[in-house]
Design a protein around this motif. Structure first.
Motif, mmCIF file in Angstrom:
data_model
loop_
_atom_site.group_PDB
_atom_site.id
_atom_site.type_symbol
_atom_site.label_atom_id
_atom_site.label_comp_id
_atom_site.label_asym_id
_atom_site.label_seq_id
_atom_site.Cartn_x
_atom_site.Cartn_y
_atom_site.Cartn_z
ATOM 1 N N MET A 1 47.044 -42.031 -35.700
ATOM 2 C CA MET A 1 46.142 -41.122 -36.380
ATOM 3 C C MET A 1 44.947 -40.829 -35.468
ATOM 4 S SD MET A 1 44.391 -41.435 -40.141
ATOM 5 C CE MET A 1 45.982 -41.516 -40.923
ATOM 6 N N GLN A 2 44.569 -39.602 -35.414
ATOM 7 C CA GLN A 2 43.445 -39.174 -34.572
ATOM 8 C C GLN A 2 42.111 -39.631 -35.169
ATOM 9 O OE1 GLN A 2 43.483 -37.265 -31.638
ATOM 10 N NE2 GLN A 2 45.642 -37.798 -31.660
ATOM 11 N N TRP A 3 41.235 -40.167 -34.325
ATOM 12 C CA TRP A 3 39.932 -40.624 -34.802
ATOM 13 C C TRP A 3 39.107 -39.451 -35.348
ATOM 14 C CZ3 TRP A 3 35.415 -38.753 -32.802
ATOM 15 C CH2 TRP A 3 35.452 -38.171 -31.529
ATOM 16 N N GLN A 4 39.327 -38.261 -34.818
ATOM 17 C CA GLN A 4 38.569 -37.103 -35.276
ATOM 18 C C GLN A 4 38.882 -36.794 -36.742
ATOM 19 O OE1 GLN A 4 40.476 -37.144 -32.493
ATOM 20 N NE2 GLN A 4 39.260 -36.452 -30.763
ATOM 21 N N ARG A 5 40.162 -36.911 -37.113
ATOM 22 C CA ARG A 5 40.543 -36.649 -38.505
ATOM 23 C C ARG A 5 39.960 -37.699 -39.437
ATOM 24 N NH1 ARG A 5 46.710 -36.282 -38.615
ATOM 25 N NH2 ARG A 5 46.283 -36.561 -40.814
ATOM 26 N N VAL A 6 40.040 -38.953 -39.035
ATOM 27 C CA VAL A 6 39.522 -40.033 -39.873
ATOM 28 C C VAL A 6 38.007 -39.908 -40.021
ATOM 29 C CG1 VAL A 6 39.221 -42.530 -40.055
ATOM 30 C CG2 VAL A 6 41.410 -41.590 -39.278
ATOM 31 N N GLY A 8 36.095 -37.311 -39.429
ATOM 32 C CA GLY A 8 35.752 -36.067 -40.108
ATOM 33 C C GLY A 8 35.929 -36.178 -41.615
ATOM 34 N N GLY A 9 36.997 -36.808 -42.044
ATOM 35 C CA GLY A 9 37.227 -36.988 -43.477
ATOM 36 C C GLY A 9 36.187 -37.883 -44.128
ATOM 37 N N LEU A 10 35.874 -38.997 -43.472
ATOM 38 C CA LEU A 10 34.859 -39.906 -44.013
ATOM 39 C C LEU A 10 33.479 -39.253 -44.029
ATOM 40 C CD1 LEU A 10 35.972 -43.253 -42.323
ATOM 41 C CD2 LEU A 10 36.252 -42.590 -44.728
ATOM 42 N N SER A 15 29.064 -36.401 -46.845
ATOM 43 C CA SER A 15 28.209 -35.221 -47.002
ATOM 44 C C SER A 15 28.218 -34.717 -48.439
ATOM 45 C CB SER A 15 28.630 -34.115 -46.039
ATOM 46 O OG SER A 15 29.841 -33.519 -46.444
ATOM 47 N N VAL A 16 29.339 -34.865 -49.137
ATOM 48 C CA VAL A 16 29.378 -34.484 -50.555
ATOM 49 C C VAL A 16 28.447 -35.390 -51.353
ATOM 50 C CG1 VAL A 16 30.841 -34.333 -52.608
ATOM 51 C CG2 VAL A 16 31.682 -33.496 -50.410
ATOM 52 N N GLY A 17 28.484 -36.684 -51.055
ATOM 53 C CA GLY A 17 27.563 -37.613 -51.713
ATOM 54 C C GLY A 17 26.110 -37.299 -51.390
ATOM 55 N N ALA A 18 25.846 -36.963 -50.133
ATOM 56 C CA ALA A 18 24.478 -36.615 -49.740
ATOM 57 C C ALA A 18 24.033 -35.333 -50.435
ATOM 58 C CB ALA A 18 24.389 -36.455 -48.223
ATOM 59 N N GLY A 19 24.949 -34.381 -50.560
ATOM 60 C CA GLY A 19 24.609 -33.140 -51.260
ATOM 61 C C GLY A 19 24.271 -33.397 -52.721
ATOM 62 N N ALA A 20 25.033 -34.277 -53.361
ATOM 63 C CA ALA A 20 24.751 -34.632 -54.756
ATOM 64 C C ALA A 20 23.398 -35.322 -54.860
ATOM 65 C CB ALA A 20 25.856 -35.526 -55.304
ATOM 66 N N HIS A 47 30.540 -29.282 -40.244
ATOM 67 C CA HIS A 47 30.997 -29.841 -38.979
ATOM 68 C C HIS A 47 31.961 -31.011 -39.172
ATOM 69 C CE1 HIS A 47 27.730 -27.280 -37.614
ATOM 70 N NE2 HIS A 47 28.512 -27.129 -36.546
ATOM 71 N N SER A 48 31.918 -31.665 -40.328
ATOM 72 C CA SER A 48 32.920 -32.695 -40.633
ATOM 73 C C SER A 48 34.293 -32.058 -40.794
ATOM 74 C CB SER A 48 32.554 -33.439 -41.918
ATOM 75 O OG SER A 48 31.373 -34.175 -41.740
ATOM 76 N N ALA A 49 34.339 -30.917 -41.479
ATOM 77 C CA ALA A 49 35.610 -30.208 -41.633
ATOM 78 C C ALA A 49 36.144 -29.775 -40.271
ATOM 79 C CB ALA A 49 35.435 -29.001 -42.555
ATOM 80 N N LEU A 50 35.256 -29.278 -39.442
ATOM 81 C CA LEU A 50 35.673 -28.861 -38.109
ATOM 82 C C LEU A 50 36.109 -30.060 -37.266
ATOM 83 C CD1 LEU A 50 36.055 -26.498 -36.227
ATOM 84 C CD2 LEU A 50 33.675 -26.738 -35.541
ATOM 85 N N LEU A 51 35.396 -31.167 -37.362
ATOM 86 C CA LEU A 51 35.779 -32.377 -36.640
ATOM 87 C C LEU A 51 37.179 -32.827 -37.067
ATOM 88 C CD1 LEU A 51 35.148 -34.785 -34.767
ATOM 89 C CD2 LEU A 51 33.973 -35.859 -36.700
ATOM 90 N N ALA A 52 37.442 -32.821 -38.363
ATOM 91 C CA ALA A 52 38.760 -33.236 -38.852
ATOM 92 C C ALA A 52 39.864 -32.288 -38.383
ATOM 93 C CB ALA A 52 38.747 -33.306 -40.382
ATOM 94 N N ALA A 53 39.524 -31.016 -38.216
ATOM 95 C CA ALA A 53 40.518 -30.016 -37.809
ATOM 96 C C ALA A 53 40.676 -29.899 -36.300
ATOM 97 C CB ALA A 53 40.142 -28.658 -38.387
ATOM 98 N N THR A 54 39.803 -30.514 -35.537
ATOM 99 C CA THR A 54 39.826 -30.369 -34.081
ATOM 100 C C THR A 54 41.180 -30.728 -33.468
ATOM 101 O OG1 THR A 54 37.440 -30.695 -33.942
ATOM 102 C CG2 THR A 54 38.667 -31.048 -31.934
ATOM 103 N N PRO A 55 41.851 -31.808 -33.861
ATOM 104 C CA PRO A 55 43.171 -32.081 -33.266
ATOM 105 C C PRO A 55 44.187 -30.971 -33.538
ATOM 106 C CG PRO A 55 42.339 -34.048 -34.330
ATOM 107 C CD PRO A 55 41.423 -32.924 -34.718
ATOM 108 N N ALA A 56 44.122 -30.370 -34.716
ATOM 109 C CA ALA A 56 45.052 -29.281 -35.034
ATOM 110 C C ALA A 56 44.708 -28.016 -34.247
ATOM 111 C CB ALA A 56 45.024 -28.986 -36.532
ATOM 112 N N ILE A 57 43.430 -27.797 -34.008
ATOM 113 C CA ILE A 57 42.987 -26.602 -33.285
ATOM 114 C C ILE A 57 43.292 -26.719 -31.797
ATOM 115 C CG2 ILE A 57 40.949 -25.271 -32.589
ATOM 116 C CD1 ILE A 57 39.707 -26.065 -35.333
#
Length: 117
Positions: A1-6, A8-10, A15-20, A47-57
């Motif tokens: 598993m790519q560290w970027q996906r892990v 980025g997901g975490l 960030s959702v918790g911080a937004g709340a 940027h978390s979403a982008l980090l998680a998607a970086t391996p796919a991109i």
């Protein structure tokens, strides 16, 4: 598993918790500081979403994935972390790392654009 996906997901979940927290826990704080906090949360989510998607991109294990991922990860920590500190402490002097983090995020985008797989 790519560290970027892990990571980025975490980071996205955080960030959702911080937004709340920014929407509910910052009530009663100065609006300027609450907005700085929300800015940190917004940038972290994007940027978390982008980090998680970086391996796919860029391709799994590619140089571009590693470089862009490192820039995005460090940018999230420095920029968003500084925004959170400023918002919570209501002290702009603790946000000195934000410009460095902002440049790291910019360099992450540039890495996506110019680095070959």
């Amino acid at each position: 598993m790519q560290w970027q996906r892990v990571l980025g997901g975490l980071s996205g979940a955080m960030s959702v918790g911080a937004g709340a927290y920014g929407s509910h826990g910052m009530k009663g704080k100065d609006e300027v500081y609450a907005k700085v906090f929300q800015t940190g949360s917004h940038y972290q989510l994007v940027h978390s979403a982008l980090l998680a998607a970086t391996p796919a991109i860029c391709g799994s294990g590619s140089r571009a994935t590693k470089v862009a991922g490192a820039f995005f990860a460090s940018g999230i920590v420095l920029f968003s972390g500084s925004c959170y500190a400023v918002g919570i402490l209501e002290d702009r002097s603790v946000g000195k790392a934000a410009p460095v983090g902002g440049f790291a995020l910019i360099f992450g985008w540039i890495s996506l654009a110019v680095l070959r797989k």
